[in-house]
Design a protein around this motif. Structure first.
Motif, PDB file in Angstrom:
ATOM      1  N   MET A  11       0.839  -1.195   0.000  1.00  0.00           N
ATOM      2  CA  MET A  11       0.000   0.000   0.000  1.00  0.00           C
ATOM      3  C   MET A  11       0.875   1.246   0.000  1.00  0.00           C
ATOM      4  O   MET A  11       2.060   1.187   0.348  1.00  0.00           O
ATOM      5  N   CYS A  12       0.289   2.371  -0.382  1.00  0.00           N
ATOM      6  CA  CYS A  12       1.010   3.641  -0.438  1.00  0.00           C
ATOM      7  C   CYS A  12       0.163   4.724   0.218  1.00  0.00           C
ATOM      8  O   CYS A  12      -0.968   4.982  -0.227  1.00  0.00           O
ATOM      9  N   PRO A  13       0.660   5.373   1.259  1.00  0.00           N
ATOM     10  CA  PRO A  13      -0.117   6.426   1.912  1.00  0.00           C
ATOM     11  C   PRO A  13      -0.438   7.571   0.929  1.00  0.00           C
ATOM     12  O   PRO A  13       0.399   7.937   0.096  1.00  0.00           O
ATOM     13  N   TRP A  42      -7.624   5.820   4.305  1.00  0.00           N
ATOM     14  CA  TRP A  42      -6.580   4.861   3.940  1.00  0.00           C
ATOM     15  C   TRP A  42      -6.063   4.122   5.180  1.00  0.00           C
ATOM     16  O   TRP A  42      -5.866   2.889   5.146  1.00  0.00           O
ATOM     17  N   GLU A  43      -5.849   4.840   6.263  1.00  0.00           N
ATOM     18  CA  GLU A  43      -5.360   4.214   7.493  1.00  0.00           C
ATOM     19  C   GLU A  43      -6.365   3.211   8.038  1.00  0.00           C
ATOM     20  O   GLU A  43      -5.987   2.137   8.535  1.00  0.00           O
ATOM     21  N   ARG A  46      -5.942   0.088   5.888  1.00  0.00           N
ATOM     22  CA  ARG A  46      -4.729  -0.646   6.297  1.00  0.00           C
ATOM     23  C   ARG A  46      -4.947  -1.356   7.616  1.00  0.00           C
ATOM     24  O   ARG A  46      -4.595  -2.536   7.772  1.00  0.00           O
ATOM     25  N   THR A  58       4.568  -1.041   2.872  1.00  0.00           N
ATOM     26  CA  THR A  58       4.259   0.274   2.325  1.00  0.00           C
ATOM     27  C   THR A  58       5.404   0.778   1.460  1.00  0.00           C
ATOM     28  O   THR A  58       6.563   0.417   1.661  1.00  0.00           O
ATOM     29  N   THR A  71      -2.048   1.398  -5.506  1.00  0.00           N
ATOM     30  CA  THR A  71      -0.942   0.469  -5.736  1.00  0.00           C
ATOM     31  C   THR A  71      -1.323  -0.725  -6.604  1.00  0.00           C
ATOM     32  O   THR A  71      -0.449  -1.356  -7.203  1.00  0.00           O
TER      33      THR A  71
END
Length: 267
Positions: A11-13, A42-43, A46, A58, A71
């Motif tokens: 994943m990508c913040p 997003w958090e 995750r 990440t 992603t």
């Protein structure tokens, strides 16, 4: 009782998330984006994966690449082999280099550069012994053969016909090796017929499900994570014995992405 399989996700913040251009019908640069809300959503996604026992890697976001949060479009990974993406639109082209570097730095020895345009797991959906592959808007149909040669799995080509569902993962989700859910109007008549033959017991999404990208979901065989606004799908999944977690991805939806778009499986 359905059985969950532990997964690894990349994943990508969304530190630089924005809608600065329009490359799909969901994107309107005139509508403001709240990056803090996007990060909180997003958090939560995750943390849901972590709570289900999955591992989450990440990648550092890169300034100027607002869609890097998605992603799933970066690559397809099967048995440790990686087929990188080659993006259709110039606005996303530089993402490929960032992901290439990540895979090399994390010990992946078999990282393939694509010859033809493909947008990773956006259009390559691994379904047990086969790969379902989308074409029509982003990924070249010839790239389906390229993936088959690299992964040694049969690739089933499916044609997308509604520009709102520009990637396969916006119109179809794999629930386990033999079950899917999908939105038939997103596909050509021939592809609809093929899906009915392959998956006669599939969950069929409604127009309302599709309007919130409810099919853009992630399943580990037992737990299904999907946009919470897809109420019909939530009920259907629970009736079939899945444990469902609905999450709010309304801010990310402004760029045409949801749960699966933010999740690349590292097989």
């Amino acid at each position: 009782m359905r059985t969950a399989t532990r997964r690894r996700y990349l994943m990508c913040p969304p530190a630089y998330f924005d809608v600065a251009y329009s490359i799909n019908p969901w994107m309107d640069p005139a509508k403001p984006v709240d990056r803090a809300i996007a990060m909180a959503q997003w958090e939560r996604l995750r943390d849901t994966y972590l709570a289900h026992g999955h591992a989450v890697e990440t990648i550092e976001p890169v300034p100027g690449l607002p869609d890097m949060v998605f992603t799933a479009n970066a690559a397809t990974v099967v048995d440790g082999s990686v087929l990188l993406a080659r993006f259709r639109h110039a606005e996303r082209a530089d993402e490929a280099a960032a992901y290439r570097t990540w895979f090399h730095h994390h010990g992946y020895a078999d990282v393939r550069e694509p010859v033809l345009i493909n947008e990773g797991e956006g259009d390559f959906v691994v379904a047990g012994p086969r790969i379902l592959a989308g074409a029509g808007f982003r990924t070249d149909r010839g790239a389906h053969g390229e993936a088959q040669e690299i992964f040694g799995l049969p690739v089933i080509s499916l044609v997308l016909v509604d520009e709102r569902f520009y990637h396969l993962d916006t119109a179809l989700a794999v629930l386990d090796d033999n079950e899917i859910m999908y939105y038939p109007p997103a596909f050509s008549p021939g592809s609809q017929k093929l899906l009915r033959q392959l998956y006669p017991d599939a969950i069929v999404a409604t127009d309302d499900d599709a309007a919130v990208l409810g099919i853009n979901a992630v399943s580990d065989g037992r737990h299904v994570v999907l946009p919470q606004a897809a109420r019909h799908l939530v009920a259907e999944l629970r009736s079939r014995g899945f444990e469902v977690t609905g999450v709010d991805v309304s801010e990310l939806l402004k760029a045409g992405g949801a749960v699966k778009c933010c999740t690349l499986e590292l097989r």
